[in-house]
Design an enzyme around this catalytic site. Structure first.
Site, PDB file in Angstrom:
ATOM      1  N   CYS A 159       0.800  -1.233   0.000  1.00  0.00           N
ATOM      2  CA  CYS A 159       0.000   0.000   0.000  1.00  0.00           C
ATOM      3  C   CYS A 159       0.829   1.277   0.000  1.00  0.00           C
ATOM      4  O   CYS A 159       0.271   2.370  -0.121  1.00  0.00           O
ATOM      5  CB  CYS A 159      -0.942   0.000   1.201  1.00  0.00           C
ATOM      6  N   HIS A 292      -3.031   7.620   6.414  1.00  0.00           N
ATOM      7  CA  HIS A 292      -3.273   6.365   5.705  1.00  0.00           C
ATOM      8  C   HIS A 292      -4.711   5.909   5.980  1.00  0.00           C
ATOM      9  O   HIS A 292      -5.408   5.491   5.063  1.00  0.00           O
ATOM     10  CB  HIS A 292      -2.263   5.312   6.161  1.00  0.00           C
ATOM     11  N   HIS A 329      -9.636   2.244  -0.685  1.00  0.00           N
ATOM     12  CA  HIS A 329      -8.212   1.953  -0.554  1.00  0.00           C
ATOM     13  C   HIS A 329      -7.729   1.483  -1.916  1.00  0.00           C
ATOM     14  O   HIS A 329      -8.021   0.372  -2.343  1.00  0.00           O
ATOM     15  CB  HIS A 329      -7.986   0.873   0.507  1.00  0.00           C
TER      16      HIS A 329
END
Length: 715
Positions: A159, A292, A329
Site C-alpha cells: 500500500c 493512511h 483503498h
C-alpha cells in the site's frame, strides 16, 4: 549531487470520484463518496459487496487502435492520470523524463479467469489476455503513450508503492540523473484482492468509517495518480507554476508482521519525525496530515499512536483526515493518490474531510476534519502510507511560497560489500560467485530447497520465492544486525503458481473457501516483506519488476535510495522461483529466448554507502540507449552479457566496449530471469578477485537494455 529543491509542477488523478484532478478534488472537498456496489465482477458470497469503482472505464478507449484487448484497467488508469499530470505541468510532448510507477495488481483482473483454469485447460486463449499480466506493463504503456521516457522503474511495497515511486523520483532528481520525473501509482480492482481482503475480514459491508469507534474495515478502490516533479532551476527556467514543494521523505519497515501493524506505532512515528527533519521542519511547522486511515481497527489506532508520539503537544492543532472513505483503498496507487490530495490542499487552500467519522475512537484521539472539507491556508502537509509487511513511507510537502529549510545533499558512493547466490551451482558466497562464469560443463539440474536453510517455525508459510529472498539476504548479511538495512527483491512475474491455486479455489468453490492466510503472500512485495520480518530489516523494503532485467532494476532502485540517504545499507538482487505456469505460458510470451531450463534461483548484493572496505563500486546502473553513454573502458575491463549475441553487438556497435573481452555465464544456470542477478554477483566477484579492473553487465528485455558498471574501489 545537485543542490536543488524539488518542485511539483503537475498532478493528475483518476478515481471513483472523477476522471481528473479537478472533479475528484471538488467531490472530495464536498464530502461525496465514490463507494457503491461492485459491478465489475460477481461479489456474491463476500463479506462486503462495496468498492470505489471507476465507472465507465474501458481500456479499449485509452489503448491505441486494435490493442484494447491487450491493455488492463491498471494500464488505462495509469495512462489517463499520467497524461493529465504532464498537461497540468505544461510539459511539451517528448521531453526527457524518468518514470516510476508503484503497483500491486497489474493486469490481474484481465488475467485471473485464464490463470484459474491453467491446470485444467489449454493455453490457446491465453496469449492476448496475459499480455498485460506483468506488473511492469503499466509503466511500459505510460512510456509508450507519453514519449520521452529515458528510464523507467516499477516497484511494489504493497500500500506504500505509489509513495515510494515518489521517493525514487526524488532520488533521481537529487542525484542529477534526471531533471524531470513522472511518478505515481496505479491499481485496478480484481477478484483476487477483493476476495483476499474479504477473507481476512478486513472489509466493511457498509461504507467505511476511518477512525470512528464503530469502524469495521476498509472499502477497496481503484485509481491512479501521477505527479510531475522537477528541479527548482528547471521549473524556474521554463516559468512553470509550482503547486508545492516535496521537501521531506522517509522510508522504512516495521519488521513485525505480514498484515498487522506494529503496536504503538513506534516505527511509523520515527519515520514521521525523520521526514519532518528532512524538510527542516518540526511539529510546529506542520498543519495537515493526509493519514493512511484504512478504517481497520488495528491500523487506525496504531497510526493515531504514531502521530501522537511524533507530534507531541501539537497533535491537537494539526488537522488530520483520511480520504479512503471517499475513494476507497486504492492499494498500490494509494500513496500517490493521497500525495496528490496533499499537493492540491496546499495549492488550493482546502483540506479534505474524513467522511463517515461520527464518533471518533478515544484510542485514536486526533484533530479531525469531518463531514466536508475546510478552507484553510496551510504551510505544510504530510502524507503517510503503511503497507502489508510494515512497509512504511512518509512524504512532506510544503506550500509554494514556503522557504526551503532542507539540508544540502551530500555525495555518496555505492559500494558492494557482500555477495551471494543460490541456484543450480549450489549456495555461493563472496568471491566464490566467480564460479558462475566458469563454464565447467553440466551442473545439478535441481535447485536445492531454500526452505531447508531457514528456521521452520519462522518460515512456516513461506513459498519458494520468499525462501529464496530470505536465504539470499541472510547469506550476504552474515549475522549482521538488520536495523536500518533495506531490501529490494526483483522478480519478473512474482509467484504465479501460488496465485493460480488461490484463484482456482475462488472460482471453483467460492469466496468462503479461499484462505486468509494465503492472500498476504500473493502481493508482489511479499518475498521482500517476509524476508524483512524474518531478518529484522527496518530500512526501505520493496519489490521491483522489469521482466528479465528485474535484478538490475532492484540494484538501480537500491543505489538510488542509498544516494538519497534514506538508508545506509541495502540488499538488492533477484529471486525467481521455479514456476510451471511461467515456464509454459508467461516466459515464452514476454521474454526473448525463454526456452530451455528455468530452474529458478536468487542472487543478492549487499550495497552500502561510503563503506570503508568493499569488493566493488557501482559506477552506474541504468537503462542504456547508446554505447556512447558509457565511460570508456579501462585496461583489464570485461563484459558479461545475458543478451543474445546479435542484441549485444547491436548495443555496443563499434564503440570502445565492443573490443572488450566477453565472459559468459555457466551453461548449467539455465534460462531464467534470475540470470541477470547471477551476472551482477559474478561481475562483482570477478572485480573483487582482481581478475578484472571493471566489469560491464548488459542485460534487459525486448524494450530496453540495462547496463551496470562495477569497478575496483578507488580506481
Amino acid at each position: 549531487m545537485t543542490r536543488a529543491r524539488i518542485a511539483v509542477t503537475g498532478v493528475g488523478v483518476v478515481s471513483a470520484l472523477g476522471a481528473d484532478q479537478s472533479s475528484t478534488f471538488s467531490a472530495l472537498i464536498a464530502g461525496e463518496r465514490g463507494i457503491a456496489p461492485v459491478t465489475l465482477f460477481d461479489v456474491g458470497g463476500q463479506r462486503s459487496r462495496l468498492a470505489a469503482e471507476v465507472r465507465g472505464l474501458s481500456p479499449s478507449d485509452v489503448a491505441p487502435r486494435g490493442q484494447g484487448s491487450e491493455w488492463s484497467r491498471s494500464d488505462a488508469l495509469a495512462v489517463l492520470a499520467a497524461r493529465e499530470a504532464l498537461a497540468s505541468a505544461a510539459v511539451p510532448a517528448g521531453q526527457p523524463l524518468h518514470l516510476a510507477v508503484g503497483a500491486t495488481t497489474g493486469g490481474m483482473f484481465e488475467a485471473e479467469s485464464v490463470l484459474a483454469q491453467m491446470h485444467t485447460a489449454g493455453e490457446s486463449d491465453a496469449a492476448r489476455r496475459l499480455l498485460s499480466y506483468p506488473l511492469s506493463t503499466s509503466a511500459e504503456r505510460v512510456a509508450e503513450s507519453v514519449g520521452g521516457v529515458v528510464e523507467q522503474a516499477t516497484l511494489c511495497s504493497a500500500c506504500s508503492s505509489g509513495a515510494n515511486a515518489i521517493v525514487l523520483g526524488a532520488a533521481w532528481l537529487r542525484s542529477g540523473a534526471a531533471r524531470r520525473v513522472l511518478v505515481g501509482g496505479t491499481d485496478g480492482l480484481c477478484r483476487l484482492t477483493f476476495a483476499g481482503f474479504n477473507a481476512l475480514g478486513a472489509t466493511d459491508p457498509e461504507p467505511c468509517r476511518p477512525f470512528d469507534v464503530g469502524r469495521a474495515g476498509l472499502n477497496l478502490g481503484e485509481g491512479a495518480a501521477f505527479l510531475v516533479m522537477e528541479l527548482e532551476e528547471e521549473a524556474v527556467a521554463r516559468d512553470a507554476t509550482v503547486l508545492a514543494w516535496l521537501d521531506g521523505w522517509a522510508v522504512g519497515a516495521e519488521a513485525h508482521h505480514i498484515t498487522h501493524p506494529e503496536p504503538g506505532g513506534a516505527t511509523a512515528a520515527e519515520l514521521i519525525e525523520r521526514a519532518l527533519r528532512c524538510a527542516g521542519l518540526g511539529p510546529r511547522d506542520l498543519d495537515y496530515v493526509n493519514a493512511h486511515g484504512t478504517a481497520t481497527p488495528q491500523n487506525d489506532v496504531a497510526e493515531a499512536a504514531a502521530l501522537r508520539r511524533a507530534l507531541g503537544e501539537e497533535t491537537h492543532r494539526v488537522w488530520v483526515s483520511s480520504s479512503k472513505a471517499q475513494v476507497g483503498h486504492t492499494l498500490g496507487a494509494a500513496g500517490a493518490v493521497e500525495a496528490v490530495f496533499s499537493v492540491l490542499a496546499l495549492a488550493r487552500g482546502e483540506i479534505p474531510p474524513t467522511v463517515g467519522l461520527e464518533h471518533p475512537d478515544p484510542q485514536a484521539d486526533l484533530h479531525y476534519v469531518r463531514h466536508r472539507g475546510k478552507q484553510l491556508s496551510i504551510r505544510s502537509a504530510l502524507s503517510s502510507s503503511f503497507g502489508f509487511g510494515g512497509t512504511d513511507s512518509v512524504l512532506v510537502f510544503t506550500h509554494a511560497g514556503a522557504e526551503w529549510r532542507g539540508a544540502d545533499p551530500r555525495a555518496r558512493r555505492t559500494l558492494v560489500t557482500a555477495l551471494s547466490s543460490i541456484g543450480p551451482l549450489g549456495r555461493l558466497r563472496g568471491i566464490d560467485n566467480a564460479l558462475l562464469l566458469a563454464d565447467a560443463g553440466a551442473a545439478p539440474a535441481e535447485l536445492e530447497d531454500p526452505l531447508a536453510a531457514l528456521d521452520p517455525a519462522r518460515s512456516r508459510r513461506f513459498d519458494q520465492a520468499s525462501a529464496l529472498a530470505t536465504s539470499g539476504a541472510e547469506m550476504v548479511l552474515e549475522g549482521r544486525d538488520g536495523r536500518g538495512v533495506g531490501l529490494v527483491v526483483g522478480s519478473a512475474f512474482g509467484n504465479v503458481e501460488r496465485s493460480v491455486h488461490f484463484l482456482e479455489r475462488l472460482f471453483e468453490r467460492g469466496p468462503r473457501f479461499v484462505s486468509p492466510a494465503e492472500f498476504p503472500h500473493l502481493v508482489p512485495s511479499a518475498p521482500s516483506g517476509n524476508a524483512s520480518i524474518y531478518l529484522g530489516l527496518t530500512g526501505p523494503v520493496l519489490g521491483a519488476a522489469r521482466l528479465s532485467a528485474s535484478a538490475e532494476a532492484s540494484v538501480s532502485i537500491a543505489c538510488s535510495f542509498l544516494g538519497l540517504g534514506v538508508a545506509e545499507a541495502m540488499v538488492a538482487g533477484g529471486a525467481e522461483p521455479r514456476d510451471t505456469v511461467v515456464d509454459r505460458v508467461l516466459a515464452p510470451l514476454h521474454v526473448d529466448g525463454a526456452g530451455g531450463e528455468r530452474p529458478g534461483g536468487a542472487a543478492c548484493l549487499l550495497l552500502e554507502a561510503n563503506a570503508p572496505e568493499a569488493l566493488a563500486e557501482v559506477v552506474l546502473c541504468r537503462e542504456l540507449s547508446r554505447a556512447t553513454e558509457l565511460p570508456d573502458p579501462g585496461e583489464g575491463a570485461v563484459v558479461i552479457t545475458t543478451l543474445s549475441a546479435e542484441r549485444h553487438d547491436a548495443v555496443l556497435g563499434d564503440g570502445a566496449w565492443a573490443a572488450v573481452p566477453r565472459r559468459a555465464l555457466h551453461s548449467g544456470l539455465g534460462r531464467a530471469e534470475a540470470s541477470s542477478g547471477y551476472a551482477l554477483v559474478a561481475a562483482a566477484a570477478l572485480v573483487a578477485r582482481g581478475e578484472a579492473s571493471e566489469a560491464l553487465v548488459l542485460g534487459g528485455m525486448r524494450s530496453a537494455v540495462m547496463a551496470t558498471l562495477l569497478r575496483k574501489p578507488g580506481a
